[in-house]
Design a protein around this motif. Structure first.
Motif, mmCIF file in Angstrom:
data_model
loop_
_atom_site.group_PDB
_atom_site.id
_atom_site.type_symbol
_atom_site.label_atom_id
_atom_site.label_comp_id
_atom_site.label_asym_id
_atom_site.label_seq_id
_atom_site.Cartn_x
_atom_site.Cartn_y
_atom_site.Cartn_z
ATOM 1 N N LYS A 1 65.913 11.500 84.697
ATOM 2 C CA LYS A 1 65.615 12.544 85.687
ATOM 3 C C LYS A 1 64.160 12.541 86.120
ATOM 4 C CE LYS A 1 66.361 16.927 85.920
ATOM 5 N NZ LYS A 1 67.111 17.864 86.717
ATOM 6 N N ARG B 1 61.831 13.820 84.313
ATOM 7 C CA ARG B 1 61.504 15.215 84.049
ATOM 8 C C ARG B 1 60.439 15.323 82.976
ATOM 9 N NH1 ARG B 1 65.545 19.967 83.962
ATOM 10 N NH2 ARG B 1 65.038 21.271 82.195
ATOM 11 N N SER C 1 70.408 19.932 85.375
ATOM 12 C CA SER C 1 71.058 19.599 86.633
ATOM 13 C C SER C 1 70.850 18.103 86.918
ATOM 14 C CB SER C 1 70.501 20.463 87.759
ATOM 15 O OG SER C 1 69.082 20.428 87.764
ATOM 16 N N ASN D 1 69.918 15.946 89.070
ATOM 17 C CA ASN D 1 69.112 15.556 90.228
ATOM 18 C C ASN D 1 67.771 15.047 89.718
ATOM 19 O OD1 ASN D 1 69.075 18.571 89.571
ATOM 20 N ND2 ASN D 1 67.080 18.281 90.544
ATOM 21 N N SER E 1 69.536 20.679 93.492
ATOM 22 C CA SER E 1 70.594 20.432 92.506
ATOM 23 C C SER E 1 71.878 19.947 93.185
ATOM 24 C CB SER E 1 70.891 21.716 91.726
ATOM 25 O OG SER E 1 69.785 22.095 90.951
ATOM 26 N N HIS F 1 60.487 23.761 93.364
ATOM 27 C CA HIS F 1 61.696 23.273 92.739
ATOM 28 C C HIS F 1 62.749 23.312 93.816
ATOM 29 C CE1 HIS F 1 62.342 22.774 88.320
ATOM 30 N NE2 HIS F 1 63.521 22.437 88.763
HETATM 31 MG MG MG Z 1 67.422 21.831 87.461
#
Ligand code: MG
Ligand code: TXA
Length: 320
Positions: free
Chosen positions: A48, A50, A135, A137, A143, A222
């Motif tokens: 991700k 992230r 999520s 994405n 999302s 976001h």
């Molecule tokens: Mg999310």
């Protein structure tokens, strides 16, 4: 490219081999891996893109199973679980050491939820571990609420997308925890605050505008399209953009505006139904982001019920 199918057995095998699988839920699609295996969890963050300070939600199939991962289950939160699980509610509970640090970003609470989707519930039932699933994405983008959304962005990186159709709710879960016996909502989402208040009385809402160390992942920008996303009074914004000869698209609650190509405008709910608007929101944002306009003009929903959660997403999409 990821295979898309309804084969629970295949999803199970991949997950048991430490691989990742995209799973359908009633809120949005999740990017799932074994929550008790730090290597699988690390792969989620990597896939991700992230940051590791943004913790993940642990998904399981029943209230009984939650007890395996939490030290205690305060009565008020249990009442919410009993009323709304399976459903779009995430609870922050004191974690047991069995939950890897990476899942909680080192926080002492773990986020847990029982999602409401028959395929994913069957998958969770069949596994002997819970699934960590953000999520599905890339970090910071909108999302996914359909298998094609996942395939478009993460399809090259994961082997399988479990196809559960379009998400019924369309907004991420509402995140709730306790602070000194007060119920706190950390993220507005698919379960309306008024539903929660019917069970436990008035709650405190700590949204992203207040500094919020409890949910470091609730970053302001976001759910963001790549194009400039401008919120305001649509009639005025449209007039200004026509004047400036800009190539724009319009995302409205219920109105269609004359003189704009059909492909360049989407009304989330022509009948002014906030559930329908929520369900359509992310797919509409994606569609306009992929279209040929240079900017997206949008308006807020009425600030009631799910409108509050939708507006939270719209405001974050507009932050640059
Ligand atoms: Mg999310
Ligand atoms: O509806 C949903 O919740 C979806 C589906 C897939 O279940 N999942 C989802 O996950 O939205 P994600 O990772 O995109 O968002 C989870 C949010 C993060 O922003 C994070 O900050 C917060 O939950 N969170 C997770 N664990 C937490 C914790 N231990 N304490 C505080 N906040 C936490």
């Amino acid at each position: 490219m990821a295979e898309i199918g309804k084969d629970i057995e295949k999803a199970k095998q991949l997950l048991e081999e430490r691989d990742l699988v995209a799973i359908p839920t009633e809120t949005v699609y999740g990017l799932a891996g074994n929550a008790l295996d730090a290597e699988a969890v690390a792969l989620i963050f990597e896939t991700k893109n992230r940051p590791s300070f943004d913790p993940l939600i642990l998904h399981t199939s029943s209230i009984e199973r939650v007890e395996d991962f939490v030290e205690s289950f305060p009565e008020k939160l249990k009442m919410l679980a009993e009323n709304f699980w399976p459903g779009p509610l995430t609870l922050l509970l004191p974690r047991k050491p069995i939950v890897p640090d990476l899942v909680t970003s080192g926080l002492d609470r773990v986020a847990v939820r029982v999602p409401k989707h028959p395929l994913t519930l069957a998958l969770l039932e069949s596994l002997d571990f819970p699934l960590a699933a953000p999520s599905a994405n890339p970090f910071g983008y909108i999302s996914p609420t359909a298998p094609a959304h996942v395939a478009a962005q993460l399809g090259e990186k994961i082997p399988y997308i479990l196809d559960g159709g379009a998400c019924e709710v369309g907004l991420e879960s509402t995140i709730v925890g306790l602070e000194e016996d007060e119920i706190v909502v950390y993220r507005l989402g698919g379960l309306e605050v008024s539903e929660i208040e019917k069970i436990v009385g008035p709650v405190i809402i700590k949204d992203h505008s207040s500094s919020n160390p409890q949910a470091p992942g609730l970053l302001e920008s976001h759910y963001a399209p790549r194009k400039p996303f401008i919120l305001g009074d649509l009639r005025q914004l449209i007039a200004e953009n026509i004047e400036a000869k800009s190539n724009f698209a319009v995302l409205s609650y219920s109105d269609y505006f004359p003189g704009i190509l059909p492909g360049n405008q989407i009304a989330l709910s022509p009948n002014k139904n906030l559930h329908e608007a929520a369900k359509n929101l992310f797919a509409a944002m994606r569609k306009l982001d992929e279209g040929n306009s240079a900017v997206i003009l949008a308006e807020l929903m009425p600030e009631v019920g799910l409108g509050r959660a939708i507006n939270d997403r719209l405001r974050r999409a507009a932050v640059k």
